[in-house]
Design an enzyme around this catalytic site. Structure first.
Site, PDB file in Angstrom:
ATOM      1  N   GLY A   7      35.044  63.555  35.777  1.00  0.00           N
ATOM      2  CA  GLY A   7      34.211  65.339  36.521  1.00  0.00           C
ATOM      3  C   GLY A   7      34.158  66.562  35.703  1.00  0.00           C
ATOM      4  O   GLY A   7      35.271  66.327  35.033  1.00  0.00           O
ATOM      5  N   ARG A  87      48.471  74.866  44.278  1.00  0.00           N
ATOM      6  CA  ARG A  87      47.628  73.626  43.512  1.00  0.00           C
ATOM      7  C   ARG A  87      48.353  72.635  44.440  1.00  0.00           C
ATOM      8  O   ARG A  87      47.466  71.549  44.772  1.00  0.00           O
ATOM      9  CB  ARG A  87      48.140  73.286  42.702  1.00  0.00           C
ATOM     10  N   VAL A 117      44.088  66.235  34.887  1.00  0.00           N
ATOM     11  CA  VAL A 117      43.408  67.822  34.694  1.00  0.00           C
ATOM     12  C   VAL A 117      43.618  67.907  36.168  1.00  0.00           C
ATOM     13  O   VAL A 117      44.447  69.478  36.481  1.00  0.00           O
ATOM     14  CB  VAL A 117      41.756  67.980  34.452  1.00  0.00           C
ATOM     15  N   ARG A 147      49.365  81.765  27.695  1.00  0.00           N
ATOM     16  CA  ARG A 147      49.551  82.067  28.793  1.00  0.00           C
ATOM     17  C   ARG A 147      50.786  82.938  28.339  1.00  0.00           C
ATOM     18  O   ARG A 147      51.009  84.478  28.494  1.00  0.00           O
ATOM     19  CB  ARG A 147      49.060  82.192  30.345  1.00  0.00           C
ATOM     20  N   HIS A 171      53.271  72.420  36.718  1.00  0.00           N
ATOM     21  CA  HIS A 171      53.072  73.349  36.356  1.00  0.00           C
ATOM     22  C   HIS A 171      52.477  74.263  37.665  1.00  0.00           C
ATOM     23  O   HIS A 171      52.158  73.550  38.896  1.00  0.00           O
ATOM     24  CB  HIS A 171      51.135  72.411  36.092  1.00  0.00           C
TER      25      HIS A 171
END
Ligand code: NAD
Ligand code: MLT
Length: 301
Positions: A7, A87, A117, A147, A171
């Protein structure tokens, strides 16, 4: 070391570029289903490697049969979210792709470490583990952890190299800042604007997606760092998710973990009671949502 990237859209390309230009691989396979994309990306990388004088052999392919003999397989195949989506909304679509890859990749790559991922990344790692029985980690909250550090550095005007700290859990919107790990110049700080910091960590990727169409440079670099820690046996502490048995399923929840060619142990025993409590709550919530999501893909057939 041989690495394969499965990917190679926006994030796959960024991770591959960032990891390959560190000169840590002997051989790399780039695989995607879009005709010509891997081959043309191969040329781009070859040009970059020529300039850097790095002798990695790179092959772009549309044939999954070429994804063989890898030490590390990085999976970023699948749909990204659009503005306003969570997500988790990607679960059904991406699970189909991940289940298919879980059936195809292991027989060609015995003993490989898989790095997931594709979002929702923790659940896609769990799905891959369930259908392949292979060892797979989720890049999880290492992205949020960086972050967090970047934002604390920005608001306190302290160099980012002097900030430490991790985010754990799932996540995404349910990630939790592990405040007992957060230090500035090596010391814990009492009066940090915690709500503001947490809000930034959770909302910034959505804001980047809205304006830039996807997150790339941040996660690309951070995930390349995870891959490098594995490839070079660095034994760095990173907030990734390793497979863990929870009731009848393998689940993935991020906890600061030693990452080298062997992955683990996790450092949950070093966290405060409050942080551990949040992680236990995250596992419980994850399990119940994950079970429902698994049922929904079964009923869809
Ligand atoms: P993209 O649409 O740019 O790329 C996805 C690629 O996957 C495409 O090139 C597509 O052809 C390919 N693909 C689809 N099915 C495939 C299959 N069966 N085999 C091989 N390739 C296949 O999307 P993107 O922005 O690169 O995001 C990809 C995924 O990564 C999304 O789920 C996104 O949410 C996730 N992501 C995760 C993180 C993280 O921190 N974990 C960061 C960024 C993006
Ligand atoms: C990220 O955190 O950058 C990724 O999970 C992409 C997203 O936010 O959907």
């Amino acid at each position: 070391i041989k690495a394969s990237f499965v990917g190679i859209g926006k994030i796959g390309q960024t991770i591959a570029y960032s990891a390959i230009t560190r000169g840590i691989f002997d051989e790399v396979i780039l695989y995607d289903i879009i005709p010509e994309l891997p081959e043309k990306f191969e040329h781009e990388l070859r040009h970059a490697l020529a300039s850097l004088r790095i002798d990695t052999e790179v092959i772009g392919t549309n044939s999954i049969d070429d994804v063989t003999g890898s030490d590390i397989v990085v999976v970023s195949a699948g749909k990204p979210r659009k503005p306003g989506m969570s997500r988790r909304d990607l679960f059904a679509d991406n699970a189909k792709i991940i289940i298919n890859l879980a059936k195809e990749l292991p027989k060609r790559n015995p003993g490989a470490v898989y790095v997931m991922v594709t979002n929702p990344v923790d659940m896609m790692a769990s799905v891959f583990a369930k259908y392949s029985k292979e060892y797979v980690i989720s890049t999880g909250d290492q992205v949020e952890s960086m972050r967090l550090r970047a934002y604390i550095s920005k608001i306190l005007h302290v160099p980012v190299s002097q900030i430490d700290g991790f985010v754990g859990g799932e996540h995404g919107e349910d990630a939790v800042v592990l405040w007992s790990t957060v230090t500035v110049n090596g010391k814990q700080v009492e009066d940090l604007p915690k709500e503001q910091i947490e809000k930034y960590v959770k909302s910034i990727p959505g804001d980047i997606i809205r304006v830039m169409g996807g997150t790339t440079w941040g996660p690309g670099t951070i995930i390349a760092d995870i891959i490098k820690a594995i490839a070079l046996n660095e034994n760095r502490v990173m907030s990734i998710a390793v497979p863990r048995q929870y009731e009848d399923e393998i689940i993935h929840i991020s906890i600061p973990t030693v990452v080298g060619s062997k992955i683990g142990p996790t450092l949950e025993d070093h966290l405060s009671e409050d942080d551990r409590w949040h992680l236990i709550a995250a596992m419980k919530d994850y399990y119940s949502v994950y079970k429902d999501m698994l049922k929904s893909i079964k009923t869809e057939g």
